[in-house]
Motif scaffolding. Sequence first.
Motif, PDB file in Angstrom:
ATOM      1  N   UNK A  39       0.845  -1.179   0.000  1.00 49.48           N
ATOM      2  CA  UNK A  39       0.000   0.000   0.000  1.00 49.48           C
ATOM      3  C   UNK A  39       0.887   1.239   0.000  1.00 49.48           C
ATOM      4  N   UNK A  40       0.595   2.173  -0.871  1.00 48.73           N
ATOM      5  CA  UNK A  40       1.381   3.393  -0.957  1.00 48.73           C
ATOM      6  C   UNK A  40       0.954   4.365   0.138  1.00 48.73           C
ATOM      7  N   UNK A  41       1.963   5.006   0.760  1.00 53.00           N
ATOM      8  CA  UNK A  41       1.648   5.947   1.832  1.00 53.00           C
ATOM      9  C   UNK A  41       1.015   7.230   1.313  1.00 53.00           C
ATOM     10  N   UNK A  42       1.333   7.611   0.093  1.00 52.33           N
ATOM     11  CA  UNK A  42       0.835   8.879  -0.434  1.00 52.33           C
ATOM     12  C   UNK A  42      -0.340   8.702  -1.397  1.00 52.33           C
ATOM     13  N   UNK A  43      -0.950   7.549  -1.380  1.00 51.71           N
ATOM     14  CA  UNK A  43      -2.060   7.284  -2.295  1.00 51.71           C
ATOM     15  C   UNK A  43      -3.329   8.003  -1.835  1.00 51.71           C
ATOM     16  N   UNK A  44      -4.052   8.558  -2.780  1.00 53.22           N
ATOM     17  CA  UNK A  44      -5.274   9.300  -2.475  1.00 53.22           C
ATOM     18  C   UNK A  44      -6.437   8.364  -2.180  1.00 53.22           C
ATOM     19  N   UNK A  45      -7.364   8.865  -1.361  1.00 54.88           N
ATOM     20  CA  UNK A  45      -8.626   8.174  -1.135  1.00 54.88           C
ATOM     21  C   UNK A  45      -9.643   8.724  -2.111  1.00 54.88           C
ATOM     22  N   UNK A  46     -10.484   7.837  -2.629  1.00 51.04           N
ATOM     23  CA  UNK A  46     -11.544   8.254  -3.547  1.00 51.04           C
ATOM     24  C   UNK A  46     -12.873   7.694  -3.061  1.00 51.04           C
ATOM     25  N   UNK A  47     -13.939   8.404  -3.379  1.00 47.45           N
ATOM     26  CA  UNK A  47     -15.275   7.948  -3.009  1.00 47.45           C
ATOM     27  C   UNK A  47     -15.740   6.888  -3.999  1.00 47.45           C
ATOM     28  N   UNK A  48     -16.208   5.761  -3.463  1.00 45.74           N
ATOM     29  CA  UNK A  48     -16.725   4.697  -4.332  1.00 45.74           C
ATOM     30  C   UNK A  48     -18.220   4.480  -4.158  1.00 45.74           C
ATOM     31  N   UNK A  49     -18.781   5.040  -3.091  1.00 44.73           N
ATOM     32  CA  UNK A  49     -20.218   4.871  -2.864  1.00 44.73           C
ATOM     33  C   UNK A  49     -20.705   5.962  -1.932  1.00 44.73           C
ATOM     34  N   UNK A  50     -21.938   6.361  -2.141  1.00 44.44           N
ATOM     35  CA  UNK A  50     -22.581   7.387  -1.314  1.00 44.44           C
ATOM     36  C   UNK A  50     -23.785   6.741  -0.651  1.00 44.44           C
ATOM     37  N   UNK A  51     -23.645   6.389   0.631  1.00 42.59           N
ATOM     38  CA  UNK A  51     -24.725   5.711   1.356  1.00 42.59           C
ATOM     39  C   UNK A  51     -25.706   6.730   1.924  1.00 42.59           C
ATOM     40  N   UNK A  52     -26.955   6.322   2.045  1.00 40.80           N
ATOM     41  CA  UNK A  52     -27.994   7.214   2.557  1.00 40.80           C
ATOM     42  C   UNK A  52     -27.980   7.334   4.073  1.00 40.80           C
ATOM     43  N   UNK A  53     -27.361   6.352   4.741  1.00 39.56           N
ATOM     44  CA  UNK A  53     -27.306   6.411   6.204  1.00 39.56           C
ATOM     45  C   UNK A  53     -26.161   5.534   6.712  1.00 39.56           C
ATOM     46  N   UNK A  54     -25.901   5.633   8.007  1.00 41.53           N
ATOM     47  CA  UNK A  54     -24.788   4.913   8.633  1.00 41.53           C
ATOM     48  C   UNK A  54     -24.970   3.400   8.524  1.00 41.53           C
ATOM     49  N   UNK A  55     -26.189   2.927   8.650  1.00 39.96           N
ATOM     50  CA  UNK A  55     -26.429   1.483   8.585  1.00 39.96           C
ATOM     51  C   UNK A  55     -26.056   0.928   7.206  1.00 39.96           C
ATOM     52  N   UNK A  56     -26.491   1.602   6.152  1.00 40.45           N
ATOM     53  CA  UNK A  56     -26.142   1.177   4.801  1.00 40.45           C
ATOM     54  C   UNK A  56     -24.624   1.236   4.600  1.00 40.45           C
ATOM     55  N   UNK A  57     -23.999   2.277   5.118  1.00 39.59           N
ATOM     56  CA  UNK A  57     -22.544   2.423   4.987  1.00 39.59           C
ATOM     57  C   UNK A  57     -21.811   1.280   5.675  1.00 39.59           C
ATOM     58  N   UNK A  58     -22.288   0.854   6.831  1.00 44.77           N
ATOM     59  CA  UNK A  58     -21.635  -0.242   7.554  1.00 44.77           C
ATOM     60  C   UNK A  58     -21.754  -1.561   6.786  1.00 44.77           C
ATOM     61  N   UNK A  59     -22.869  -1.771   6.108  1.00 44.21           N
ATOM     62  CA  UNK A  59     -23.042  -2.984   5.294  1.00 44.21           C
ATOM     63  C   UNK A  59     -22.025  -2.976   4.150  1.00 44.21           C
ATOM     64  N   UNK A  60     -21.892  -1.839   3.462  1.00 40.37           N
ATOM     65  CA  UNK A  60     -20.932  -1.725   2.361  1.00 40.37           C
ATOM     66  C   UNK A  60     -19.507  -1.888   2.883  1.00 40.37           C
ATOM     67  N   UNK A  61     -19.216  -1.292   4.021  1.00 40.45           N
ATOM     68  CA  UNK A  61     -17.874  -1.423   4.619  1.00 40.45           C
ATOM     69  C   UNK A  61     -17.562  -2.889   4.905  1.00 40.45           C
TER      70      UNK A  61
END
Length: 83
Positions: free
Chosen positions: A1-23
């Motif tokens: 894993x590169x230390x200087x690698x950028x983070x990018x958005x791959x999904x926009x969840x509607x709420x925390x519960x949905x985000x935790x499932x995707x995570x």
Amino acid sequence: MKNNEDLVEVYHAHNQMEAQVIKGLLESFNIPCILKSNAAPSVHLLTVDGMSEVRIMVLESMADQARQLILKEPPPAEDNAQT
């Protein structure tokens, strides 16, 4: 894993519960992710004006694989009916 690698958005969840499932999905395929939200963590399930929206962020080098996993349709249910 590169230390200087950028983070990018791959999904926009509607709420925390949905985000935790995707995570959980991404982490089960060894894709680390970070959840970003403008709202402070809360015990309340309801929020207004999109305050509960969560962005799922991954390393740029893993973004394509993450998107494919998220968008992958579940396999069709087997027909167990006897004829």
